[in-house]
Design a protein around this motif. Structure first.
Motif, PDB file in Angstrom:
ATOM      1  N   LEU A  34     -67.536  18.340  18.774  1.00 36.65           N
ATOM      2  CA  LEU A  34     -66.258  18.409  18.055  1.00 36.65           C
ATOM      3  C   LEU A  34     -65.100  18.696  18.998  1.00 36.65           C
ATOM      4  O   LEU A  34     -64.009  18.127  18.866  1.00 36.65           O
ATOM      5  N   ALA A  35     -65.329  19.574  19.979  1.00 32.73           N
ATOM      6  CA  ALA A  35     -64.270  19.916  20.925  1.00 32.73           C
ATOM      7  C   ALA A  35     -63.918  18.721  21.800  1.00 32.73           C
ATOM      8  O   ALA A  35     -62.733  18.419  22.008  1.00 32.73           O
ATOM      9  N   GLY A  36     -64.924  18.030  22.323  1.00 35.47           N
ATOM     10  CA  GLY A  36     -64.663  16.856  23.146  1.00 35.47           C
ATOM     11  C   GLY A  36     -63.908  15.787  22.386  1.00 35.47           C
ATOM     12  O   GLY A  36     -62.990  15.147  22.920  1.00 35.47           O
ATOM     13  N   THR A  37     -64.276  15.609  21.118  1.00 37.68           N
ATOM     14  CA  THR A  37     -63.593  14.625  20.276  1.00 37.68           C
ATOM     15  C   THR A  37     -62.150  15.044  20.012  1.00 37.68           C
ATOM     16  O   THR A  37     -61.220  14.238  20.124  1.00 37.68           O
ATOM     17  N   GLY A  38     -61.950  16.304  19.663  1.00 40.14           N
ATOM     18  CA  GLY A  38     -60.610  16.782  19.359  1.00 40.14           C
ATOM     19  C   GLY A  38     -59.674  16.723  20.555  1.00 40.14           C
ATOM     20  O   GLY A  38     -58.532  16.267  20.439  1.00 40.14           O
ATOM     21  N   PHE A  39     -60.147  17.163  21.694  1.00 35.78           N
ATOM     22  CA  PHE A  39     -59.304  17.134  22.889  1.00 35.78           C
ATOM     23  C   PHE A  39     -59.012  15.700  23.337  1.00 35.78           C
ATOM     24  O   PHE A  39     -58.004  15.451  23.997  1.00 35.78           O
ATOM     25  N   GLY A  40     -59.878  14.773  22.971  1.00 35.36           N
ATOM     26  CA  GLY A  40     -59.638  13.375  23.315  1.00 35.36           C
ATOM     27  C   GLY A  40     -58.445  12.771  22.594  1.00 35.36           C
ATOM     28  O   GLY A  40     -57.889  11.756  23.032  1.00 35.36           O
ATOM     29  N   LEU A  41     -58.035  13.384  21.501  1.00 37.69           N
ATOM     30  CA  LEU A  41     -56.909  12.853  20.735  1.00 37.69           C
ATOM     31  C   LEU A  41     -55.593  12.913  21.501  1.00 37.69           C
ATOM     32  O   LEU A  41     -54.663  12.161  21.203  1.00 37.69           O
ATOM     33  N   VAL A  42     -55.501  13.804  22.486  1.00 39.37           N
ATOM     34  CA  VAL A  42     -54.279  13.886  23.296  1.00 39.37           C
ATOM     35  C   VAL A  42     -54.085  12.584  24.077  1.00 39.37           C
ATOM     36  O   VAL A  42     -53.007  11.981  24.065  1.00 39.37           O
ATOM     37  N   THR A  43     -55.140  12.136  24.743  1.00 39.64           N
ATOM     38  CA  THR A  43     -55.074  10.873  25.493  1.00 39.64           C
ATOM     39  C   THR A  43     -54.918   9.694  24.550  1.00 39.64           C
ATOM     40  O   THR A  43     -54.204   8.737  24.858  1.00 39.64           O
ATOM     41  N   ALA A  44     -55.585   9.741  23.407  1.00 40.09           N
ATOM     42  CA  ALA A  44     -55.472   8.652  22.440  1.00 40.09           C
ATOM     43  C   ALA A  44     -54.021   8.466  22.003  1.00 40.09           C
ATOM     44  O   ALA A  44     -53.518   7.339  21.939  1.00 40.09           O
ATOM     45  N   ALA A  45     -53.334   9.567  21.714  1.00 37.35           N
ATOM     46  CA  ALA A  45     -51.938   9.482  21.289  1.00 37.35           C
ATOM     47  C   ALA A  45     -51.062   8.892  22.388  1.00 37.35           C
ATOM     48  O   ALA A  45     -50.190   8.053  22.129  1.00 37.35           O
ATOM     49  N   ALA A  46     -51.311   9.306  23.632  1.00 38.89           N
ATOM     50  CA  ALA A  46     -50.516   8.793  24.750  1.00 38.89           C
ATOM     51  C   ALA A  46     -50.718   7.289  24.928  1.00 38.89           C
ATOM     52  O   ALA A  46     -49.749   6.535  25.128  1.00 38.89           O
ATOM     53  N   LEU A  47     -51.951   6.828  24.839  1.00 37.36           N
ATOM     54  CA  LEU A  47     -52.226   5.401  25.028  1.00 37.36           C
ATOM     55  C   LEU A  47     -51.698   4.562  23.866  1.00 37.36           C
ATOM     56  O   LEU A  47     -51.233   3.430  24.068  1.00 37.36           O
ATOM     57  N   ILE A  48     -51.749   5.093  22.665  1.00 30.49           N
ATOM     58  CA  ILE A  48     -51.205   4.367  21.513  1.00 30.49           C
ATOM     59  C   ILE A  48     -49.698   4.202  21.664  1.00 30.49           C
ATOM     60  O   ILE A  48     -49.138   3.121  21.404  1.00 30.49           O
ATOM     61  N   LEU A  49     -49.025   5.255  22.084  1.00 28.07           N
ATOM     62  CA  LEU A  49     -47.579   5.161  22.320  1.00 28.07           C
ATOM     63  C   LEU A  49     -47.268   4.122  23.397  1.00 28.07           C
ATOM     64  O   LEU A  49     -46.294   3.370  23.288  1.00 28.07           O
ATOM     65  N   TRP A  50     -48.088   4.070  24.428  1.00 20.35           N
ATOM     66  CA  TRP A  50     -47.878   3.095  25.501  1.00 20.35           C
ATOM     67  C   TRP A  50     -48.084   1.667  24.988  1.00 20.35           C
ATOM     68  O   TRP A  50     -47.292   0.769  25.295  1.00 20.35           O
ATOM     69  N   LEU A  51     -49.137   1.451  24.214  1.00 21.54           N
ATOM     70  CA  LEU A  51     -49.405   0.117  23.681  1.00 21.54           C
ATOM     71  C   LEU A  51     -48.296  -0.344  22.739  1.00 21.54           C
ATOM     72  O   LEU A  51     -47.968  -1.528  22.686  1.00 21.54           O
ATOM     73  N   ARG A  52     -47.711   0.594  21.997  1.00 18.89           N
ATOM     74  CA  ARG A  52     -46.623   0.241  21.083  1.00 18.89           C
ATOM     75  C   ARG A  52     -45.378  -0.220  21.836  1.00 18.89           C
ATOM     76  O   ARG A  52     -44.558  -0.962  21.298  1.00 18.89           O
ATOM     77  N   ARG A  53     -45.241   0.209  23.077  1.00 20.84           N
ATOM     78  CA  ARG A  53     -44.113  -0.237  23.900  1.00 20.84           C
ATOM     79  C   ARG A  53     -44.307  -1.655  24.412  1.00 20.84           C
ATOM     80  O   ARG A  53     -43.345  -2.335  24.761  1.00 20.84           O
ATOM     81  N   GLY A  54     -45.561  -2.073  24.510  1.00 20.86           N
ATOM     82  CA  GLY A  54     -45.862  -3.366  25.104  1.00 20.86           C
ATOM     83  C   GLY A  54     -46.220  -4.418  24.072  1.00 20.86           C
ATOM     84  O   GLY A  54     -45.807  -4.333  22.910  1.00 20.86           O
ATOM     85  N   ALA A  55     -47.012  -5.388  24.514  1.00 24.56           N
ATOM     86  CA  ALA A  55     -47.398  -6.493  23.638  1.00 24.56           C
ATOM     87  C   ALA A  55     -48.850  -6.868  23.897  1.00 24.56           C
ATOM     88  O   ALA A  55     -49.154  -7.924  24.441  1.00 24.56           O
ATOM     89  N   PRO A  56     -49.789  -5.969  23.539  1.00 23.39           N
ATOM     90  CA  PRO A  56     -51.205  -6.280  23.753  1.00 23.39           C
ATOM     91  C   PRO A  56     -51.639  -7.475  22.905  1.00 23.39           C
ATOM     92  O   PRO A  56     -51.238  -7.595  21.745  1.00 23.39           O
ATOM     93  N   VAL A  57     -52.444  -8.328  23.491  1.00 24.27           N
ATOM     94  CA  VAL A  57     -52.892  -9.528  22.795  1.00 24.27           C
ATOM     95  C   VAL A  57     -54.214  -9.282  22.072  1.00 24.27           C
ATOM     96  O   VAL A  57     -54.345  -9.563  20.889  1.00 24.27           O
TER      97      VAL A  57
END
Length: 213
Positions: A132-155
């Motif tokens: 549970l801890a590993g999964t929860g702490f992973g959400l920090v990176t997930a949020a950062a990458l989602i924000l980055w993808l929203r800036r771009g145009a992934p195919v």
């Protein structure tokens, strides 16, 4: 030659605005910042294991957490690149590193046997907490990458989602692994690998709707 006025083109052009270019190093810096932030959160909430610097960690501890770090870095780099699609933009590094990580539970199963592995996992009272801890702490990176993808145009949104989850799970479980003193192969192979697999599957279906353009 006389130009023919076209009101539709003029109307479309009037809405155009300059867009800040997406630079690879900005994405890498964002991922690095999210990883450092995750480690700091682990230290504040659980405390990093001091046995790492006191010589009490086993070889499998460093090997397993090293694998998580490599998988997280390779997958995150692939996601950062996917925000700016180009010809020949491949994710072979992330795929190979994920395959490497799969050797961890396979090795545990071969060493202990399926019966021994199941017995070790079922008697591990700290396993669920690490998962549970590993999964929860992973959400920090997930949020950062989602924000980055929203800036771009992934195919390839499906692949982008899977790799986002893979990177998030690997970096999250790596960060929490620095606080976990249990360094047996069965514990690391199951409870620390499970967040990577879970977030990769979740990312495949949750991320695409969040970054669709």
């Amino acid at each position: 030659m006389n130009r023919v006025p076209n009101s539709l083109i003029d109307e479309l052009a009037s809405d155009l605005a300059p867009v800040k270019p997406i630079r690879l190093w900005d994405g890498i810096a964002l991922v690095a910042l999210s990883a450092v932030t995750t480690v700091i959160l682990v230290e504040l909430l659980d405390g990093l294991w001091r046995g790492i610097v006191q010589g009490r960690a086993s070889g499998i501890f460093f090997m397993a957490n090293g694998m998580f770090a490599v998988v997280g870095a390779a997958a995150a780099l692939a996601v950062v690149r996917m925000a700016s699609p180009s010809v020949g933009n491949r994710q072979d590094g992330a795929r190979w590193s994920a395959g490497m990580l799969a050797l961890l539970p396979i090795s545990a199963a071969l060493m202990l046997g399926m019966t021994g592995l199941f017995s070790a996992v079922s008697s591990d009272i700290y396993g669920l907490h690490c998962f549970l801890a590993g999964t929860g702490f992973g959400l920090v990176t997930a949020a950062a990458l989602i924000l980055w993808l929203r800036r771009g145009a992934p195919v390839s949104l499906g692949a982008a989602g899977t790799l986002t989850g893979l990177a998030a799970g690997a970096i999250g479980t790596f960060a929490y692994g620095l606080a976990c003193p249990i360094d047996t192969i069965e514990h690391l192979a199951i409870w620390h690998t499970a967040p990577v697999a879970l977030l990769a599957v979740v990312g495949r279906y949750v991320v695409p709707p969040l970054v669709r353009w």
